[in-house]
Enzyme design. Sequence first.
Site, PDB file in Angstrom:
ATOM      1  N   CYS A 159       0.886  -1.630   0.040  1.00  0.00           N
ATOM      2  CA  CYS A 159       0.112  -0.296  -0.258  1.00  0.00           C
ATOM      3  C   CYS A 159       0.888   1.487  -0.134  1.00  0.00           C
ATOM      4  CB  CYS A 159      -0.838  -0.038   0.961  1.00  0.00           C
ATOM      5  SG  CYS A 159      -1.594   1.506   2.061  1.00  0.00           S
ATOM      6  N   CYS A 203      -1.030   3.297  -6.853  1.00  0.00           N
ATOM      7  CA  CYS A 203      -1.853   2.884  -5.298  1.00  0.00           C
ATOM      8  C   CYS A 203      -1.997   1.687  -6.364  1.00  0.00           C
ATOM      9  CB  CYS A 203      -3.420   4.073  -5.819  1.00  0.00           C
ATOM     10  SG  CYS A 203      -4.891   2.821  -4.629  1.00  0.00           S
TER      11      CYS A 203
HETATM   12  N1  DGL Z   1      -3.824   0.285  -1.781  1.00  0.00           N
HETATM   13  C1  DGL Z   1      -3.393   1.976  -1.038  1.00  0.00           C
HETATM   14  C2  DGL Z   1      -2.371   2.520  -1.857  1.00  0.00           C
HETATM   15  O1  DGL Z   1      -1.280   1.622  -2.323  1.00  0.00           O
HETATM   16  C3  DGL Z   1      -4.420   2.968  -0.833  1.00  0.00           C
HETATM   17  C4  DGL Z   1      -5.739   3.029  -0.882  1.00  0.00           C
HETATM   18  C5  DGL Z   1      -6.529   3.767   0.063  1.00  0.00           C
HETATM   19  O2  DGL Z   1      -7.274   3.175   0.521  1.00  0.00           O
HETATM   20  O3  DGL Z   1      -7.339   4.647   0.143  1.00  0.00           O
HETATM   21  O4  DGL Z   1      -2.125   3.659  -2.008  1.00  0.00           O
END
Ligand code: DGL
Length: 256
Positions: free
Chosen positions: A74, A183
């Site tokens: 993430c 993301c």
């Molecule tokens: N999947 C997450 C990232 O790579 C973030 C998504 C979220 O919870 O806003 O930043």
Amino acid sequence: MKPSDPIGVFDSGLGGLSVVDTLRRMMPDEQILYYGDSARNPYGTKSKEQVKQYSFEIVERFRKQNVKAVIIACNTATSAAAKDLRKAFDFDIVGMEPALKPAAEMKAPSKIAVWATALTLNQEKFAHLMERFDENHEIIRVACPRLVELVEQDQLDDLETVDTALQEYLKQSEDAEFIVLGCTHFLFFKDRLKQLANDQVQIIDGNVGTIKRLHSLLAQKGLLAQNPNGSLTIDNSQPEKIDLSWKLYQTLEEKL
Ligand code: DGL
């Protein structure tokens, strides 16, 4: 720590499964424990302190499961917490950041759109990353919260809704030669985005780079799994999302 210990991978929800897919392809012998925090998703609209607290709770949970390393799958949690997590835990913690560097090195000058969450794009860590490249490139930041929702709400098959969201973010990225997917949730849209974007646009993500980094850290310590018996366990703070997690993971697995 020993080679047969598991690797913990976490995300704010289901996006990190795209990283698990790359991990399983590149390091198939490893035992992987995935944890998605869908109950508290999205992270991208929360405060840095809040996301840091969630990240500490999850890594502490992995510590109790005797992991040999953790991947923060993430970008948002990485920018909020990676530095402090590394100080607090004694196993390797590999994070993710928008793959701006590989995009910038492909062509200069160029126009690069970075798609990520608001929290990732507004943090100092990203400002520093941008400073390294914005002399020679035009870099634009595009926050895409809708894409996170579409994955979490199991709407990937609703093509009309998906296309409306992608077209909106493409409009904000006008004339970009590169789109960096900063993301992990956005990886689920990669194929559709390729179809909708102009042929000249290259779409870049950081998944392979992240797994290479993990591989090299574990190799240095003699901690790579030795036996061909890899496994994947999926857990989620919202247990009803576990079936959806497997469904999404399988769609990725079938792609190659
Ligand atoms: N999947 C997450 C990232 O790579 C973030 C998504 C979220 O919870 O806003 O930043």
